[in-house]
Design a protein around this motif. Sequence first.
Motif, short mmCIF file in Angstrom:
data_model
loop_
_atom_site.label_atom_id
_atom_site.label_comp_id
_atom_site.label_asym_id
_atom_site.label_seq_id
_atom_site.Cartn_x
_atom_site.Cartn_y
_atom_site.Cartn_z
N LEU A 130 0.84 -1.20 0.00
CA LEU A 130 0.00 0.00 0.00
C LEU A 130 0.87 1.25 0.00
O LEU A 130 1.94 1.27 0.60
CB LEU A 130 -0.92 0.00 1.23
CG LEU A 130 -1.91 -1.18 1.32
CD1 LEU A 130 -2.67 -1.12 2.63
CD2 LEU A 130 -2.88 -1.15 0.14
N ILE A 131 0.39 2.28 -0.66
CA ILE A 131 1.12 3.56 -0.73
C ILE A 131 0.61 4.47 0.37
O ILE A 131 -0.59 4.78 0.43
CB ILE A 131 0.92 4.24 -2.10
CG1 ILE A 131 1.34 3.29 -3.19
CG2 ILE A 131 1.70 5.55 -2.14
CD1 ILE A 131 2.72 3.28 -3.60
N SER A 132 1.48 4.92 1.25
CA SER A 132 1.09 5.84 2.30
C SER A 132 0.93 7.24 1.72
O SER A 132 1.76 7.67 0.92
CB SER A 132 2.13 5.86 3.41
OG SER A 132 1.77 6.78 4.41
N PRO A 133 -0.14 7.96 2.07
CA PRO A 133 -0.28 9.33 1.53
C PRO A 133 0.78 10.26 2.11
O PRO A 133 1.18 10.13 3.27
CB PRO A 133 -1.68 9.73 2.02
CG PRO A 133 -1.92 8.90 3.23
CD PRO A 133 -1.22 7.59 2.99
N ASP A 134 1.26 11.18 1.28
CA ASP A 134 2.21 12.17 1.78
C ASP A 134 1.47 13.24 2.57
O ASP A 134 0.30 13.51 2.30
CB ASP A 134 2.97 12.82 0.61
CG ASP A 134 2.04 13.58 -0.31
OD1 ASP A 134 2.03 14.82 -0.24
OD2 ASP A 134 1.31 12.94 -1.10
N ILE A 135 2.14 13.82 3.55
CA ILE A 135 1.50 14.85 4.38
C ILE A 135 2.56 15.80 4.90
O ILE A 135 3.70 15.40 5.18
CB ILE A 135 0.73 14.19 5.56
CG1 ILE A 135 -0.13 15.26 6.26
CG2 ILE A 135 1.66 13.47 6.49
CD1 ILE A 135 -1.18 15.87 5.40
N SER A 136 2.21 17.04 4.94
CA SER A 136 3.01 18.08 5.57
C SER A 136 2.04 19.17 6.00
O SER A 136 0.85 19.11 5.71
CB SER A 136 4.06 18.64 4.59
OG SER A 136 3.44 19.25 3.48
N SER A 202 -5.06 0.65 5.86
CA SER A 202 -4.23 0.43 7.04
C SER A 202 -3.01 1.33 7.06
O SER A 202 -2.13 1.17 7.88
CB SER A 202 -3.79 -1.05 7.08
OG SER A 202 -3.04 -1.36 5.92
N CYS A 203 -2.94 2.28 6.10
CA CYS A 203 -1.77 3.15 6.02
C CYS A 203 -2.12 4.57 6.45
O CYS A 203 -3.24 5.03 6.24
CB CYS A 203 -1.19 3.17 4.61
SG CYS A 203 -0.39 1.62 4.15
N GLY A 204 -1.15 5.24 7.01
CA GLY A 204 -1.28 6.64 7.39
C GLY A 204 0.07 7.32 7.23
O GLY A 204 0.97 6.83 6.58
N ASN A 205 0.23 8.48 7.88
CA ASN A 205 1.52 9.18 7.83
C ASN A 205 1.54 10.21 8.95
O ASN A 205 0.49 10.55 9.54
CB ASN A 205 1.75 9.83 6.47
CG ASN A 205 3.22 9.83 6.10
OD1 ASN A 205 4.09 9.80 6.97
ND2 ASN A 205 3.53 9.87 4.82
N THR A 206 2.74 10.71 9.22
CA THR A 206 2.92 11.68 10.31
C THR A 206 3.85 12.78 9.85
O THR A 206 4.83 12.52 9.15
CB THR A 206 3.50 10.99 11.55
OG1 THR A 206 2.62 9.95 11.97
CG2 THR A 206 3.67 11.98 12.69
N ALA A 207 3.51 14.02 10.21
CA ALA A 207 4.40 15.16 9.97
C ALA A 207 4.54 15.91 11.29
O ALA A 207 3.61 15.96 12.09
CB ALA A 207 3.83 16.07 8.89
N ARG A 208 5.71 16.51 11.54
CA ARG A 208 5.93 17.22 12.79
C ARG A 208 6.81 18.43 12.54
O ARG A 208 7.60 18.45 11.58
CB ARG A 208 6.54 16.30 13.84
CG ARG A 208 7.96 15.80 13.52
CD ARG A 208 8.41 14.76 14.52
NE ARG A 208 7.63 13.55 14.43
CZ ARG A 208 7.25 12.81 15.46
NH1 ARG A 208 7.58 13.18 16.68
NH2 ARG A 208 6.53 11.73 15.30
N GLU A 209 6.66 19.41 13.39
CA GLU A 209 7.46 20.63 13.27
C GLU A 209 7.53 21.26 14.65
O GLU A 209 6.55 21.26 15.41
CB GLU A 209 6.84 21.60 12.26
CG GLU A 209 7.68 22.85 12.06
CD GLU A 209 7.08 23.77 11.01
OE1 GLU A 209 7.38 24.97 11.05
OE2 GLU A 209 6.32 23.27 10.17
#
Length: 893
Positions: A130-136, A202-209
């Motif tokens: 599965l391809i995880s979506p990009d996020i920022s 079942s995929c997600g993503n995380t961004a942090r700053e």
Amino acid sequence: EDVFELSLVHDGFDWRLFGAGQTSDFMRGDFGGDLSSSPAIEPVSLVITGPTSLEFPEGSGVGMILDYSTGQLKRLDYGYSCSLSERYSQEETPLNVNYEVSGWHYITLKVTDASSNVAYAVDSVYVKELISPDISFTVDESRCIANANTFTSESSTLENIVSYSWDFDGDGVEDSSEPNPTYQFSSAGEYTVILTIGDGSSCGNTARETIMVYAGPPSPDFSVDQTAYCAGEDVTLTNLSDDAAYGEGLTYHWSTELGDTTSIAPVFNFDQPGEKTISLYSSIPGCDSEILTKTVSILALPEIVFQADTACHGEFTEFTNLSEGTSFAWTFGDGFTSNAKSPEHFYTEPGLYEVAISNIDENGCENFLAKQVIVGAIPEAEFEYDIACQGDETILSDVSIVNGADIVEWEWYIEDTPVSQDKNPGVYFDREGSQTVTMTVVSSNGCTASYSESIDVLGQPQVDFSVERACQGDFTSFVDQTTNPDQIISRTWQINGETQASDNDTLNYAFVEPGIYEVSLMVNNRSLCTAEQTKTIEILALPELDFLIDGVCENELITVLDQSVAINDAIVSRRWLLNGTFIGNGSKIEIPADVSGLHDVTLEVVTKFGCSLSRTETIEVYARPEVAFTPANDFGVPPFSLVFENETINGQSYKWYINGDLTSEEMTPSLSFGTEGLQTVKLVATNENGCMDSLSTQIESILPVVDLVVNEIQLIEDRGLQKILLDVSNKSNLPVELFEVQITLENEFTLSENVTRRINKGKDAVIGLSVSLPSISNLGYLCVSLVAPYNVPDQIPENNEGCINLESRTIFEPAFPNPATDRTHIRMILPLDGDVELTILDLSGQVKQQKTLPNRPSGLTTFTIDLQTLQSGTYFIAIKYNGGSHRIRVIKQ
């Protein structure tokens, strides 16, 4: 050391490197299977005495190389594309590692303690396909607790994201689930903002700053070293603001009439006198402090102005002081000085001197002014020239000299008429004969001199030629039309300065490139004079023919749009041809693509200058898919599903739509209908060439309202049996395809038969039943009733039953119910049409009710007797009809 003894051993799991008595994991190998079952690899002992490299088997993607000069053994990657966003990390806990390739990936952790001891740990992780979506995300510039911050999520696949979870203060608790929330921090400090998203799989993503939030900017304060300054003197400022608690987010804003600056402690230099305001405020992102303003005085410098006469060698130079004041100091640049207000000075040598004067006022402000003064030498003027011909250019060359300076100005005269101010001008004489030329020069020191000479001017030919211009790429003709052609001894043709091979009186030249061209003809006559004529012609660029073809499928209207570029020769007419046949004019044409195959499209144009050209392109028109399908039915009771048999020819991919919504991409799908109403099913088919076509049908999805009507019952004699024929009407709101028929014989015996027959709504049908009767029987009558399908009651049950009288007499069935409370029913089967009269009598013979039913048809007739107005007791119902009468006893409870 110069010699390294190393052993490289593979134990089925890891490569291990042995040297100097130490063992370390070098890399975990991936050999495409269960490592425990991998064949054993023999140990390899190596002695390395110089730079070399060791390579692992092909496919491992890893080698190592020994740097002999440093004694370091280094990892060498080759032929293996790493799919990590970050291949290495020196963080204690890496936060984000992204894999772009699915499958097993190996992770090695190397830990070094304070004593330089090293340990390794190797583990693996499996990445799904599965391809995880990009996020920022971004955050606005507000960094004060007094202001709220707006956070904006960003992704190339926002439409796939179904959940957002924001943690603004790093406590692991969700603070918002909105895509773009607003959050106000309650206290100053450094915060790590974390955004976690999910895409429904079942995929997600995380961004942090990490962001810094401040309570507010510091109060500004500054000082100056004095209160008054001379114009041009540096004003030094000292920043006294208390900013020890602030980081890089703090900015100071200074403002004066000179402009703005964000320096911590700037220096200003005002060149104009007056009261100058200096303002300071501090800021952090989103918040500004109050503005602090202070004033300094800038004193004017004393005015100073002087003039110096330009003098040549042997003359006095006079200086005129136009300044106000009493204290002056002069320096003349040759070692001499003076305190006079307006002195004069004699320079012993020509040259350039720097003269300066100073003036100091009562405030101690001093002003300076310096100028360069020239003491010039006298030039020695002279010029040279070549043969002079009438109308031809004659170059006059200055050969003047001047000691210690340069000649900077020239004035040339022919017979006292000024002709040029160039150093070496080209001049033209308009007549033959002797003429006087005078040159006056001025040196850089301002000194002048003149020189004159008489020049004999010879006659020249009068050159001209004609031009017959042609289109780009065709021959343009040039014909010599010089007067007195018998005096010509030579010709030279040039095009843009390039000499042509021909010296004839006619030149034919094909210009292969468009543009502006200079064509020159130079003629030499017998007097050795040369004349030249130059003409400028423009060769217009042929249009660059091009056209755009939109649509290559036979069911499309192919649009051809002219995109030709005409630079300077506009297109005035266009002709379009399809396979050599004229099809129209204009910059745009539409071609019906009704035949697949290869076709030639040709554009022929004519330009404003009269040039003709064409362009042909071959296009392939592809056959469209022939869309066809058959649904299992054209209606249903929701929810229901129908199989659609795809009969499309020349199709590759299919999209099924229900009421405009994409439902399936299968070839032969089973489509589900869950809502009531007319459902439009559309199939869009696409073939391998991208050609599309579609077909639609309508499926009626409806909640059933059933009303089946028995119109007529007939008995048909057939080989000793009587076949039953029913004339049935479907007054339901949908077709019926399967329903039950009940045949009742004299209200005593009932047979059932299932009829499979489609009757559309609003239509009639004649149905032959499988049940039959003997031709000879004692049966007096039979009744047929229709049972409503779809598990719903019939809307008008009275008309879904009919009876047929098999005798000539009238047949009565017992009243029901009997005894009765409110009403009772009587069924009778009439052999003929006629009136029916009903009379209700009590036991004393008194009439209680009476009514007439006119024109009752033959067959089954049902009467409903209302007993509500009668008292309890026994009553007789007398029935009179065409051909007789009948009496029935009824008890009212």
